[in-house]
Design an enzyme around this catalytic site. Sequence first.
Site, short mmCIF file in Angstrom:
data_model
loop_
_atom_site.label_atom_id
_atom_site.label_comp_id
_atom_site.label_asym_id
_atom_site.label_seq_id
_atom_site.Cartn_x
_atom_site.Cartn_y
_atom_site.Cartn_z
N LYS A 40 0.81 -1.23 0.00
CA LYS A 40 0.00 0.00 0.00
C LYS A 40 0.84 1.27 0.00
CE LYS A 40 -4.38 -1.89 1.38
NZ LYS A 40 -5.48 -2.00 2.34
N ARG B 108 -3.74 -10.13 4.74
CA ARG B 108 -4.10 -10.13 3.31
C ARG B 108 -2.92 -9.61 2.50
NH1 ARG B 108 -6.09 -6.63 -0.51
NH2 ARG B 108 -7.70 -7.44 -1.90
C1 PT1 Z 1 -7.98 -4.49 2.94
C2 PT1 Z 1 -8.25 -4.45 1.54
C3 PT1 Z 1 -9.35 -5.24 1.08
N1 PT1 Z 1 -7.54 -3.71 0.66
C4 PT1 Z 1 -9.77 -5.98 3.26
N2 PT1 Z 1 -10.07 -6.00 1.95
C5 PT1 Z 1 -7.88 -3.70 -0.63
N3 PT1 Z 1 -10.51 -6.71 4.13
C6 PT1 Z 1 -8.95 -4.48 -1.09
C7 PT1 Z 1 -3.06 2.25 -1.12
O1 PT1 Z 1 -3.07 3.10 -0.23
O2 PT1 Z 1 -7.00 -3.78 3.46
N4 PT1 Z 1 -8.74 -5.23 3.75
N5 PT1 Z 1 -9.66 -5.23 -0.24
C8 PT1 Z 1 -7.08 -2.86 -1.59
N6 PT1 Z 1 -7.30 -1.47 -1.33
C9 PT1 Z 1 -6.28 -0.54 -1.32
C10 PT1 Z 1 -6.38 0.57 -0.48
C11 PT1 Z 1 -5.16 -0.73 -2.09
C12 PT1 Z 1 -5.33 1.48 -0.41
C13 PT1 Z 1 -4.12 0.18 -2.06
C14 PT1 Z 1 -4.19 1.29 -1.20
O3 PT1 Z 1 -2.13 2.13 -1.92
#
Ligand code: PT1
Length: 257
Positions: free
Chosen positions: A203, A237
């Site tokens: 992230k 995850r």
């Molecule tokens: C997570 C999650 C998810 N993240 C759960 N499901 C994502 N339960 C998708 C960035 O800042 O943390 N928990 N499903 C992906 N979402 C992101 C959010 C991807 C922020 C990247 C960022 O780069």
Amino acid sequence: MGVLNVTPDSFSDGSQYNQQDKALARAQQMIAEGADIIDIGGESTRPGAKDVSVEEELERVVPLVESIRSLDCKISVDTSKPEVMKAALKAGAHMINDVRALSEPGAMEVVGEFQVPVCLMHMQGQPRTMQADPKYQDVINDVKTFLSQRIIACEKFGITKDLICIDPGFGFGKTLQHNLLLLTELDEFNSLDVPVLAGLSRKSMLGQITGRDVDERLAASLAVALIALQKGAKIIRVHDVKETADTKKVFLATQQN
Ligand code: PT1
């Protein structure tokens, strides 16, 4: 939990099969590397992502659930749409991962009916705009209060605590400062008496700390995975299953006194 994103097919030449083959092979690889759960996502929820229609999400997710069903893993579906939840569960999915914590009308009913495990995640705002100006009174308390209220809401639909896990939602309407507080005080969430899931892999908070691009964040991802484990997270995850599995083995070895 290994991440399996099903991205839209930009070619309309029938190569959807190719996409599905690739996804199946990736799932097999992650299982061989130690993933217990495969998290199938047909809607991108990263910052700036646009909404996807029900039809499109169904087309991406359901065939993949059907092809992964025969593998030795639990299948989680990352969706907020009750129609997608229902179709995926009918197709053999074992668990729902909802970044909107079952807030869409009808979502609680579907999970209650199928009696499957669910991950309730905290998000402030919506993916397209959530990083614009995130604000909290007290991020730990605000997120914790939200999640405890969602647990109570679930219980009213027959979704008992033994089916629930919670996730503070790293990067979902949070500044670097908010994300760091949530990580260093992740153990605060253990008092809600359900397992904690943490998604930190690759992230942007790790990019902010290290200055590295998304495909160069493995070491940083392993560092935060270890911290999450030390704070009591039960499910991590990740994209890099093999390396995270080793990290977890080292952590567990230090836990046996
Ligand atoms: C997570 C999650 C998810 N993240 C759960 N499901 C994502 N339960 C998708 C960035 O800042 O943390 N928990 N499903 C992906 N979402 C992101 C959010 C991807 C922020 C990247 C960022 O780069």
